[in-house]
Design a protein around this motif. Structure first.
Motif, PDB file in Angstrom:
ATOM      1  N   THR A 133     -12.251 -14.861  -1.632  1.00 25.57           N
ATOM      2  CA  THR A 133     -12.916 -14.573  -2.907  1.00 25.57           C
ATOM      3  C   THR A 133     -12.193 -15.166  -4.110  1.00 25.57           C
ATOM      4  O   THR A 133     -12.808 -15.461  -5.123  1.00 25.57           O
ATOM      5  N   GLY A 134     -10.872 -15.299  -4.016  1.00 30.41           N
ATOM      6  CA  GLY A 134     -10.085 -15.788  -5.147  1.00 30.41           C
ATOM      7  C   GLY A 134      -9.405 -14.703  -5.947  1.00 30.41           C
ATOM      8  O   GLY A 134      -8.810 -14.971  -6.999  1.00 30.41           O
ATOM      9  N   ILE A 135      -9.457 -13.450  -5.466  1.00 30.74           N
ATOM     10  CA  ILE A 135      -8.817 -12.342  -6.186  1.00 30.74           C
ATOM     11  C   ILE A 135      -7.300 -12.398  -6.021  1.00 30.74           C
ATOM     12  O   ILE A 135      -6.789 -12.603  -4.919  1.00 30.74           O
ATOM     13  N   LEU A 136      -6.592 -12.195  -7.129  1.00 30.04           N
ATOM     14  CA  LEU A 136      -5.127 -12.093  -7.124  1.00 30.04           C
ATOM     15  C   LEU A 136      -4.745 -10.625  -7.057  1.00 30.04           C
ATOM     16  O   LEU A 136      -4.988  -9.869  -8.004  1.00 30.04           O
ATOM     17  N   ASN A 137      -4.151 -10.212  -5.948  1.00 30.70           N
ATOM     18  CA  ASN A 137      -3.784  -8.811  -5.782  1.00 30.70           C
ATOM     19  C   ASN A 137      -2.439  -8.499  -6.439  1.00 30.70           C
ATOM     20  O   ASN A 137      -1.557  -9.364  -6.515  1.00 30.70           O
ATOM     21  N   PRO A 138      -2.254  -7.262  -6.890  1.00 30.96           N
ATOM     22  CA  PRO A 138      -1.023  -6.868  -7.604  1.00 30.96           C
ATOM     23  C   PRO A 138       0.124  -6.589  -6.630  1.00 30.96           C
ATOM     24  O   PRO A 138       0.525  -5.444  -6.404  1.00 30.96           O
ATOM     25  N   ILE A 139       0.677  -7.660  -6.069  1.00 31.09           N
ATOM     26  CA  ILE A 139       1.654  -7.453  -5.002  1.00 31.09           C
ATOM     27  C   ILE A 139       2.955  -6.847  -5.510  1.00 31.09           C
ATOM     28  O   ILE A 139       3.603  -6.089  -4.790  1.00 31.09           O
ATOM     29  N   ARG A 140       3.356  -7.167  -6.730  1.00 34.10           N
ATOM     30  CA  ARG A 140       4.606  -6.578  -7.238  1.00 34.10           C
ATOM     31  C   ARG A 140       4.503  -5.060  -7.259  1.00 34.10           C
ATOM     32  O   ARG A 140       5.428  -4.350  -6.852  1.00 34.10           O
ATOM     33  N   GLU A 141       3.366  -4.561  -7.719  1.00 31.94           N
ATOM     34  CA  GLU A 141       3.164  -3.118  -7.807  1.00 31.94           C
ATOM     35  C   GLU A 141       3.018  -2.489  -6.423  1.00 31.94           C
ATOM     36  O   GLU A 141       3.550  -1.400  -6.164  1.00 31.94           O
ATOM     37  N   ILE A 142       2.293  -3.160  -5.544  1.00 27.85           N
ATOM     38  CA  ILE A 142       2.153  -2.631  -4.172  1.00 27.85           C
ATOM     39  C   ILE A 142       3.516  -2.618  -3.483  1.00 27.85           C
ATOM     40  O   ILE A 142       3.877  -1.655  -2.796  1.00 27.85           O
ATOM     41  N   GLY A 143       4.290  -3.683  -3.684  1.00 25.31           N
ATOM     42  CA  GLY A 143       5.627  -3.752  -3.089  1.00 25.31           C
ATOM     43  C   GLY A 143       6.546  -2.652  -3.598  1.00 25.31           C
ATOM     44  O   GLY A 143       7.345  -2.084  -2.833  1.00 25.31           O
ATOM     45  N   ALA A 144       6.441  -2.345  -4.887  1.00 23.49           N
ATOM     46  CA  ALA A 144       7.265  -1.265  -5.453  1.00 23.49           C
ATOM     47  C   ALA A 144       6.914   0.066  -4.799  1.00 23.49           C
ATOM     48  O   ALA A 144       7.799   0.887  -4.503  1.00 23.49           O
ATOM     49  N   LEU A 145       5.625   0.280  -4.551  1.00 28.73           N
ATOM     50  CA  LEU A 145       5.219   1.516  -3.880  1.00 28.73           C
ATOM     51  C   LEU A 145       5.711   1.541  -2.433  1.00 28.73           C
ATOM     52  O   LEU A 145       6.181   2.579  -1.950  1.00 28.73           O
ATOM     53  N   ALA A 146       5.601   0.411  -1.749  1.00 21.40           N
ATOM     54  CA  ALA A 146       6.099   0.349  -0.368  1.00 21.40           C
ATOM     55  C   ALA A 146       7.575   0.730  -0.323  1.00 21.40           C
ATOM     56  O   ALA A 146       7.999   1.537   0.525  1.00 21.40           O
ATOM     57  N   HIS A 147       8.356   0.168  -1.215  1.00 21.60           N
ATOM     58  CA  HIS A 147       9.795   0.443  -1.216  1.00 21.60           C
ATOM     59  C   HIS A 147      10.097   1.884  -1.635  1.00 21.60           C
ATOM     60  O   HIS A 147      11.053   2.490  -1.137  1.00 21.60           O
ATOM     61  N   LYS A 148       9.288   2.417  -2.541  1.00 20.30           N
ATOM     62  CA  LYS A 148       9.472   3.814  -2.958  1.00 20.30           C
ATOM     63  C   LYS A 148       9.375   4.750  -1.764  1.00 20.30           C
ATOM     64  O   LYS A 148      10.088   5.769  -1.691  1.00 20.30           O
TER      65      LYS A 148
END
Length: 385
Positions: free
Chosen positions: A149-164
């Motif tokens: 689709t071309g959507i840019l996902n918010p990986i920095r924020e998702i990654g922060a949650l994963a690490h939390k």
């Protein structure tokens, strides 16, 4: 070497990308056994460069190469990085994160499929709620740019949650690696992946993972679910022998070496600026012809545009594709379920003049096939989003 002119095709599909002639000709090398030290030295330089491209600390991060397409690295990360008795959380808002779900199903891995609409961003509150409810999640998987689709996902924020919540974060960067600038540590990425024929503008046949060395070494104690696609086994063989565990695509490695040289010669910022020029030219051409985008502009990654089919009885994607293809331009069908779309991509060794030429051909093709120009939507109105 007799460098004959090679016909240049403009590939607006999401990979493989248009390559330079110098990358193509880099494959023409003397035959060499891949077990020679000379070839192992070349592989070592490539592995180091792959970490450099995402600004990784070479002591903390390493890279592992495989012979295969990008999906192989999705497979390798998912089957290799999950400890026994733990779960994977797939943040699923497109065709390529859905492919990760299919890989989990194939290996019978415990996983949670957190689905969002294909034309929308993931809800971070829902991601966190899932992590909170399931403390046995050990791996979070997301796609950086959903190429369907071309959507840019918010990986920095998702990654922060994963690490939390003490999970490893794995990101499919297949269409963003060496395209959009990536700072692997700042983006909270533990492992990312790509294939040579995308942002690197090399040839098909090699894919790779860049990841946290410590976490990768810990995965050596996890269940072995695949023989050929085990990430730790391939890493260990590289570390001990400087080689792929199994026969590499030798000539393709030389093309990759040349493509990496050209990446650094052009420079990260200049390359990304060029791709942005191409992306803007694609939007401008679509707007001039009246085409609509499916994805909101502010959500787009700058790499892929999903375009709605016109509501015109004379519109036929295959005919338009073939008209453009015969004139050296490739367009690509969409991956939206139950939605008529095609995609235009800013990958490859292209610049805005190539896009101007493309739209000249596209308009000719529309008119020749009696498609109304500007194209029509909604019962005859011409407009673009």
């Amino acid at each position: 070497m007799d460098n004959k002119t090679i016909k240049r095709n403009i590939l607006l599909n999401p990979g493989p990308a248009t390559t330079t002639d110098t990358v193509k000709y880099a494959q023409v090398v003397p035959d060499i056994c891949p077990r020679e030290k000379e070839f192992a030295d070349l592989m070592k330089r490539i592995r180091d460069d792959l970490v450099r491209i995402v600004h990784g600390d070479s002591q903390k991060y390493t890279s592992v190469l495989f012979c295969g397409s990008g999906t192989l690295c999705m497979d390798a990360c998912l089957n290799s990085l999950l400890p026994a008795g733990k779960k994977i959380l797939v943040v699923n808002n497109g065709a390529y994160s859905a492919r990760a779900v299919e890989i989990c199903e194939s290996y019978h891995l415990p996983f949670l499929d957190l689905r969002f609409p294909m034309d929308a961003l993931p809800d971070l509150a829902e991601v966190e709620a899932m992590l909170r409810r399931h403390p046995d999640i050990a791996l979070v998987y997301a796609t950086h740019n959903e190429t369907g689709t071309g959507i840019l996902n918010p990986i920095r924020e998702i990654g922060a949650l994963a690490h939390k919540y003490h999970a490893v974060f794995v990101v499919d960067t297949t269409s963003t690696y060496a395209m959009r600038p990536i700072q692997i540590e700042e983006e909270n990425i533990d492992f990312c992946m790509a294939s040579a024929q995308k942002g690197l503008m090399a040839m098909t046949g090699i894919s790779f993972v860049v990841g946290n060395r410590k976490l990768l070494e810990e995965s050596g104690n996890f269940p072995k679910r695949s023989y050929y696609c085990n990430l730790y086994m391939q890493y260990e063989y590289f570390e001990k022998h400087g080689e792929m565990h199994f026969t590499p695509p030798v000539q393709t490695v030389y093309a990759m070496k040349q493509a990496i040289k050209e990446y650094f010669d052009e420079g990260e910022s200049a390359k990304w600026d060029r791709h942005k020029r191409v992306f803007e030219a694609l939007h401008a051409g679509l707007a001039r012809l009246g085409f609509q985008n499916l994805i909101r502009r502010e959500w787009q990654a700058g790499l892929v545009i999903t375009v709605k089919y016109p509501e015109d009885e004379n519109w036929d994607f295959e005919k338009i594709h073939d008209y453009c293809y015969e004139r050296g331009f490739t367009i690509y069908p969409g991956k939206m379920n139950n939605a008529g779309t095609f995609r235009l991509c800013a990958l490859g060794a292209l610049d805005e003049n190539d896009i101007v030429s493309f739209f000249r051909v596209l308009e000719e093709g529309l008119r020749e096939n009696k498609v109304t120009v500007p194209v029509i939507y909604g019962g005859g109105t011409n407009h673009a989003e």
